[in-house]
Design an enzyme around this catalytic site. Structure first.
Site, PDB file in Angstrom:
ATOM      1  N   ALA A  10       0.824  -1.211   0.000  1.00  0.00           N
ATOM      2  CA  ALA A  10       0.000   0.000   0.000  1.00  0.00           C
ATOM      3  C   ALA A  10       0.856   1.259   0.000  1.00  0.00           C
ATOM      4  CB  ALA A  10      -0.915  -0.009   1.222  1.00  0.00           C
ATOM      5  N   ARG A  16      -1.639   7.477 -11.189  1.00  0.00           N
ATOM      6  CA  ARG A  16      -2.734   7.540 -12.146  1.00  0.00           C
ATOM      7  C   ARG A  16      -4.062   7.969 -11.511  1.00  0.00           C
ATOM      8  NH1 ARG A  16      -1.167   1.567 -14.181  1.00  0.00           N
ATOM      9  NH2 ARG A  16      -0.204   1.593 -12.121  1.00  0.00           N
ATOM     10  N   GLY A 147      -0.061  -7.307 -15.819  1.00  0.00           N
ATOM     11  CA  GLY A 147       1.023  -8.210 -16.193  1.00  0.00           C
ATOM     12  C   GLY A 147       0.419  -9.471 -16.807  1.00  0.00           C
ATOM     13  N   GLU A 162       5.226  -7.763 -17.515  1.00  0.00           N
ATOM     14  CA  GLU A 162       4.445  -6.527 -17.355  1.00  0.00           C
ATOM     15  C   GLU A 162       4.071  -5.969 -18.722  1.00  0.00           C
ATOM     16  OE1 GLU A 162       3.273  -5.313 -14.379  1.00  0.00           O
ATOM     17  OE2 GLU A 162       4.056  -7.286 -13.859  1.00  0.00           O
ATOM     18  N   ASN A 235      -6.338   1.532 -10.632  1.00  0.00           N
ATOM     19  CA  ASN A 235      -5.200   2.420 -10.857  1.00  0.00           C
ATOM     20  C   ASN A 235      -5.627   3.848 -11.152  1.00  0.00           C
ATOM     21  OD1 ASN A 235      -3.214   0.400 -10.533  1.00  0.00           O
ATOM     22  ND2 ASN A 235      -3.653  -0.334 -12.594  1.00  0.00           N
ATOM     23  N   ARG A 341     -30.101  16.638  12.267  1.00  0.00           N
ATOM     24  CA  ARG A 341     -28.654  16.775  12.450  1.00  0.00           C
ATOM     25  C   ARG A 341     -28.217  15.898  13.626  1.00  0.00           C
ATOM     26  NH1 ARG A 341     -28.559  22.762  13.239  1.00  0.00           N
ATOM     27  NH2 ARG A 341     -26.408  22.350  13.824  1.00  0.00           N
ATOM     28  N   ASN A 385     -47.169  18.357  21.501  1.00  0.00           N
ATOM     29  CA  ASN A 385     -47.445  18.834  20.152  1.00  0.00           C
ATOM     30  C   ASN A 385     -46.689  20.139  19.918  1.00  0.00           C
ATOM     31  OD1 ASN A 385     -49.364  18.653  17.673  1.00  0.00           O
ATOM     32  ND2 ASN A 385     -49.370  20.791  18.331  1.00  0.00           N
ATOM     33  N   ASN A 394     -31.873  28.541  20.879  1.00  0.00           N
ATOM     34  CA  ASN A 394     -30.931  27.858  21.770  1.00  0.00           C
ATOM     35  C   ASN A 394     -29.575  28.539  21.834  1.00  0.00           C
ATOM     36  OD1 ASN A 394     -30.479  27.176  19.075  1.00  0.00           O
ATOM     37  ND2 ASN A 394     -29.453  25.282  19.629  1.00  0.00           N
ATOM     38  N   TYR A 395     -29.389  29.595  21.055  1.00  0.00           N
ATOM     39  CA  TYR A 395     -28.042  30.134  20.869  1.00  0.00           C
ATOM     40  C   TYR A 395     -28.084  31.643  21.046  1.00  0.00           C
ATOM     41  CZ  TYR A 395     -23.535  30.715  18.399  1.00  0.00           C
ATOM     42  OH  TYR A 395     -22.245  31.008  18.066  1.00  0.00           O
TER      43      TYR A 395
END
Ligand code: UD1
Ligand code: CA
Length: 475
Positions: A10, A16, A147, A162, A235, A341, A385, A394-395
């Site tokens: 790896a 490529r 190959g 190859e 590749n 979210r 409901n 909330n902010y």
């Protein structure tokens, strides 16, 4: 039974791919290519797995930290033969069968690797000079890029050439090397140093070991694979998309055979590892991602995205809904076009309607928010409901605060709840109210300007036209 270990290559640059990301970290159906290879290897229970890293190695190490594999650095990418040599440094003294796999052949399955192992073991017991290696070949109608496997007139493998080193005649060979091998460790340790770089790419080619073994009179055996998809190497990004399509279909086939209806498999995207219970139905354009688990009898309508979430039995997720990192109960209805979210926990039989956004909301059984709301950082009880357009504020620009709404509360439409604030059980929030202070249980809270009616006001202001209707503006 022999001992087994594995080396996974790896380190290559993946030129490529034209990418800043290490090639083996590119994803196929939600998991990295290297992750797929390691997954296939898992069932073979090898003693140790060495991953040879180089390009982007820090990212690869980080991604697979704690997975139990060893990493070896190949500082310069001098070819697959050199990469294996680096890998062997971490396996000194190992004796047995050594799998060498490519991190860019992600569709490989454990059953094929088991087949490779069986074939290898059958050869090992024989006399003569023994089996140097067993490898997987495949017959491709278009072998370009791979190959080619060269055989003698008795059909015995004599080597791999190859593409870039092929003669015109060799170029016509359809049998290719898949880059998946099982080596005898003695052979590999002894001969890896003998590879040379006299070839078109000036690299140490691992497949040169095949002709080397043959020259020594040792056996080289090929498992010729017929599912050519499974051994496809990646590749470039065209191949990445082809491999992804195969993986997707494999995942969907498994789901369908286990009792899930997939209306249009060509337009359905389920990540590797996602679970879906039987009698669920998945409509086109759906994306199920990450660690998502879907229960039984769930209907997921068109163009829904669900990420790292759990959805309970018999829930319906309507068109255009997005669900992230949330836990949804049974018999729930979400959407159309709801946005959940991260951090929501919804109990059974909750109903979330269109254009409702939730973030970190806990909602008790049977509660509803039907239309156009934003609820964030809220703890909501049972049978509540939430009217159309109600919002938790909330902010305050700096910090986030919690809104608590107890069981059986009615929040009228277009209300704002300015957190931190609590609304007690059974309380009733009149429409259009801005709640700034806690509301006791059972109370009515109304906070809006009282309605004034001034009769005949329009005519008095001279705003009526000759026909008795109100004048249109701007005329
Ligand atoms: C290789 C084989 C080819 C085979 C094909 C199958 C060689 C020389 N050729 O070609 O016979 O048909 O795979 O897919 O082996 N790597 C390193 N270090 C290096 C070079 C490569 O770790 O110095 C790794 C790459 O990251 C990759 C793997 O080895 O995971 C294969 O390398 P790649 O360059 O893709 O080889 P191919 O040209 O595909
Ligand atoms: Ca390759």
């Amino acid at each position: 039974m022999e001992n087994y270990a594995a080396i996974i290559l790896a380190a290559g640059k993946g030129t490529r791919m034209k990418s800043d990301l290490s090639k083996v970290l590119h994803e196929v159906a939600g998991a990295t290519m290297l992750g797929h290879v390691l997954g296939a290897l898992k069932e073979l229970k090898v003693k140790s797995t060495v991953v040879v890293v180089g390009h982007g190695s820090a990212d690869v190490r980080k991604k697979f930290a704690g997975s139990g594999v060893k990493f070896v650095e190949q500082k310069e990418q001098l070819g697959t033969g050199h990469a294996v040599k680096c890998g062997l440094d971490a396996l000194k003294g190992f004796k047995g069968g050594l799998f060498v796999l490519s991190g860019d052949v992600p569709l490989i399955t454990s059953s094929t690797l088991k087949g490779l192992k069986r074939l290898h073991e059958r050869g090992v017991g024989r006399g003569g000079k023994g089996v140097a290696l067993t490898f997987i070949s495949a017959i491709l109608s278009d072998p370009s890029g791979y190959g080619r496997v060269v055989r003698d007139d008795r059909n015995r493998v004599t080597g791999v050439v190859e593409q870039k080193d092929c003669t015109a005649a060799e170029g016509l060979i359809k049998e290719i090397n898949t880059g998946l091998y099982l080596f005898d460790s003695d052979f590999l340790f002894k001969n890896i140093k003998k590879l040379k770089t006299e070839n078109a790419q000036g690299e140490y080619y691992l497949p040169d070991l095949l002709s080397l073994a043959v020259a020594k009179g040792m056996a080289v055996r090929a498992l010729t694979h017929t599912d050519t998809h499974e051994v496809m190497g990646v590749n470039n990004r065209v191949e990445l998309s082809m491999v992804s399509a195969v993986m997707r279909m494999r995942i969907l086939k498994e789901l369908m055979l286990s009792g899930v209806t997939v209306i249009d498999p060509g337009a359905t995207y389920v990540d590797f590892g996602v679970k879906v219970g039987k009698d669920s139905v998945i409509y086109p354009g759906v994306h199920l991602k990450g660690s998502t688990v879907i229960g039984r009898g769930v209907v997921i309508e068109e163009c829904v995205k669900i990420v790292d979430s759990r959805i309970g039995d018999n829930t319906r997720v309507k068109s255009g809904t997005v669900v992230e990192e949330s836990r949804i109960g049974k018999g729930v209805s979400l959407g159309p076009s709801a946005h959940l979210r991260p951090g929501n926990v919804l109990a059974d039989e909750v109903r979330i309607g269109n254009f409702v956004e939730l973030k970190k909301v806990k909602m008790g059984r049977g509660s509803k928010a039907g239309h156009l709301s934003y609820l964030g950082d809220a703890i909501i009880g049972r049978d509540v409901n939430i009217g159309a357009g109600a919002i938790t504020c909330n902010y305050d620009g700096k910090n986030k605060f919690v809104t608590t709404i107890s069981d059986n509360v009615f929040v009228g439409s277009d209300s704002q709840l300015i957190a931190p604030v609590k609304v007690g059980r059974n309380a009733y929030v009149g429409s259009g109210t801005t709640v700034t202070k806690d509301v006791p249980a059972g109370a009515l809270v109304v906070a809006r300007v009282e309605q004034k009616v001034k009769k005949g006001w329009v005519a008095k202001r001279g705003l009526l036209a000759g026909n008795g209707k109100r004048k249109k503006r701007g005329r």
